[in-house]
Design a protein around this motif. Structure first.
Motif, short mmCIF file in Angstrom:
data_model
loop_
_atom_site.label_atom_id
_atom_site.label_comp_id
_atom_site.label_asym_id
_atom_site.label_seq_id
_atom_site.Cartn_x
_atom_site.Cartn_y
_atom_site.Cartn_z
N ILE A 34 37.48 -58.96 31.96
CA ILE A 34 38.23 -60.20 32.20
C ILE A 34 37.31 -61.26 32.77
CG2 ILE A 34 40.11 -61.25 33.51
CD1 ILE A 34 41.48 -58.43 33.36
N ASP A 35 36.60 -60.92 33.86
CA ASP A 35 35.67 -61.86 34.45
C ASP A 35 34.64 -61.13 35.31
OD1 ASP A 35 37.10 -61.24 36.76
OD2 ASP A 35 37.87 -63.26 37.08
N ILE A 36 33.63 -61.88 35.71
CA ILE A 36 32.60 -61.38 36.61
C ILE A 36 32.47 -62.39 37.75
CG2 ILE A 36 30.74 -62.38 35.23
CD1 ILE A 36 29.01 -59.97 36.08
N VAL A 37 32.50 -61.89 38.99
CA VAL A 37 32.49 -62.77 40.16
C VAL A 37 31.38 -62.33 41.10
CG1 VAL A 37 33.85 -63.57 42.14
CG2 VAL A 37 34.98 -63.12 39.95
N PRO A 38 30.45 -63.20 41.45
CA PRO A 38 30.26 -64.53 40.89
C PRO A 38 29.72 -64.44 39.46
CG PRO A 38 28.44 -64.01 42.33
CD PRO A 38 29.40 -62.86 42.42
N ALA A 39 29.76 -65.56 38.74
CA ALA A 39 29.29 -65.59 37.35
C ALA A 39 27.86 -66.11 37.26
CB ALA A 39 30.22 -66.44 36.50
N THR A 52 31.01 -58.38 40.95
CA THR A 52 32.14 -57.51 40.62
C THR A 52 32.67 -57.90 39.26
OG1 THR A 52 32.73 -57.21 42.94
CG2 THR A 52 34.45 -56.76 41.31
N ILE A 53 32.76 -56.91 38.38
CA ILE A 53 33.36 -57.10 37.07
C ILE A 53 34.81 -56.66 37.18
CG2 ILE A 53 33.39 -56.35 34.65
CD1 ILE A 53 30.39 -55.73 34.98
N ARG A 54 35.72 -57.52 36.75
CA ARG A 54 37.14 -57.15 36.71
C ARG A 54 37.55 -56.97 35.26
NH1 ARG A 54 39.75 -61.49 40.77
NH2 ARG A 54 38.92 -62.82 39.15
N GLY A 55 38.38 -55.94 35.04
CA GLY A 55 38.83 -55.67 33.69
C GLY A 55 39.76 -54.47 33.66
N THR A 56 39.84 -53.83 32.50
CA THR A 56 40.70 -52.66 32.34
C THR A 56 39.93 -51.57 31.61
OG1 THR A 56 41.57 -53.46 30.22
CG2 THR A 56 42.81 -54.07 32.21
N GLY A 57 40.38 -50.33 31.78
CA GLY A 57 39.82 -49.23 31.03
C GLY A 57 38.56 -48.61 31.60
N GLY A 80 40.21 -48.09 38.17
CA GLY A 80 39.96 -48.49 36.79
C GLY A 80 39.99 -49.97 36.52
N GLY A 81 40.02 -50.82 37.57
CA GLY A 81 40.16 -52.25 37.36
C GLY A 81 38.97 -53.10 37.77
N GLN A 82 37.98 -52.50 38.47
CA GLN A 82 36.81 -53.28 38.84
C GLN A 82 35.60 -52.39 39.08
OE1 GLN A 82 38.18 -55.47 42.27
NE2 GLN A 82 37.14 -54.08 43.66
N ILE A 83 34.43 -52.97 38.86
CA ILE A 83 33.15 -52.30 39.09
C ILE A 83 32.28 -53.29 39.86
CG2 ILE A 83 31.04 -51.41 38.03
CD1 ILE A 83 32.73 -50.63 35.60
N TYR A 107 22.55 -64.03 30.70
CA TYR A 107 22.42 -62.61 30.37
C TYR A 107 23.78 -62.04 29.98
CZ TYR A 107 17.75 -62.90 32.22
OH TYR A 107 16.43 -63.25 32.41
N ARG A 108 23.79 -61.32 28.90
CA ARG A 108 25.00 -60.67 28.39
C ARG A 108 25.30 -59.44 29.25
NH1 ARG A 108 27.43 -59.47 22.97
NH2 ARG A 108 27.55 -57.21 22.92
N VAL A 109 26.58 -59.29 29.65
CA VAL A 109 26.99 -58.16 30.49
C VAL A 109 28.12 -57.41 29.77
CG1 VAL A 109 27.95 -57.47 32.72
CG2 VAL A 109 26.41 -59.44 32.58
N THR A 110 27.94 -56.09 29.60
CA THR A 110 28.97 -55.23 29.00
C THR A 110 29.13 -53.98 29.86
OG1 THR A 110 27.39 -54.07 27.59
CG2 THR A 110 28.51 -55.99 26.62
#
Length: 129
Positions: A34-39, A52-57, A80-83, A107-110
């Motif tokens: 969903i997003d990365i904070v800070p970007a 922190t990366i926020r997302g799902t799965g 399961g919602g943030q790393i 930089y691309r982040v996955t």
């Protein structure tokens, strides 16, 4: 005891009759970012930065963040919602090749789990403060 046997035998035919399409629907989907904070943040080793990366799965353990060419393995995700991870400041060296400093730029982040690789977000390394 007879009642328990009846339930087991009654449910067995429905498992055997499942089609491949029905089984594939139950498989997990790759993570979604969903997003990365800070970007963004300063480049250079003198400026450590957590993001922190926020997302799902995400999985409870074993998530891998790929930041440009740098792979950061075995990251946990509570719920399961943030790393959360430290933004890399250099590409590790190999053999006789020394580490290479990550310069300013996008930089691309996955995130990759056993279910696949996520969509990508961008992180911008800026000139130091």
């Amino acid at each position: 005891m007879r009642f328990a046997r009846a339930i087991i035998l009654w449910g067995l035919p429905s498992l055997i009759a499942a089609t491949p399409q029905q089984v594939s629907l139950a498989q997990a989907q790759p993570p979604t970012l969903i997003d990365i904070v800070p970007a963004s943040g300063p480049a250079g080793e003198a400026y450590p930065l957590q993001a922190t990366i926020r997302g799902t799965g995400f999985l409870p353990a074993g998530n891998m963040v790929e930041f440009g060419r740098v792979k950061i393995p075995d990251l946990p995700s509570a719920g399961g919602g943030q790393i959360t991870f430290y933004v890399p400041k250099q590409v590790p060296g190999r053999g006789e090749v020394p580490p290479m400093v990550l310069t300013e730029g996008d930089y691309r982040v996955t995130v990759t789990t056993s279910s696949g690789t996520s969509n990508a977000l961008m992180f911008r390394l800026t000139r130091g403060p």
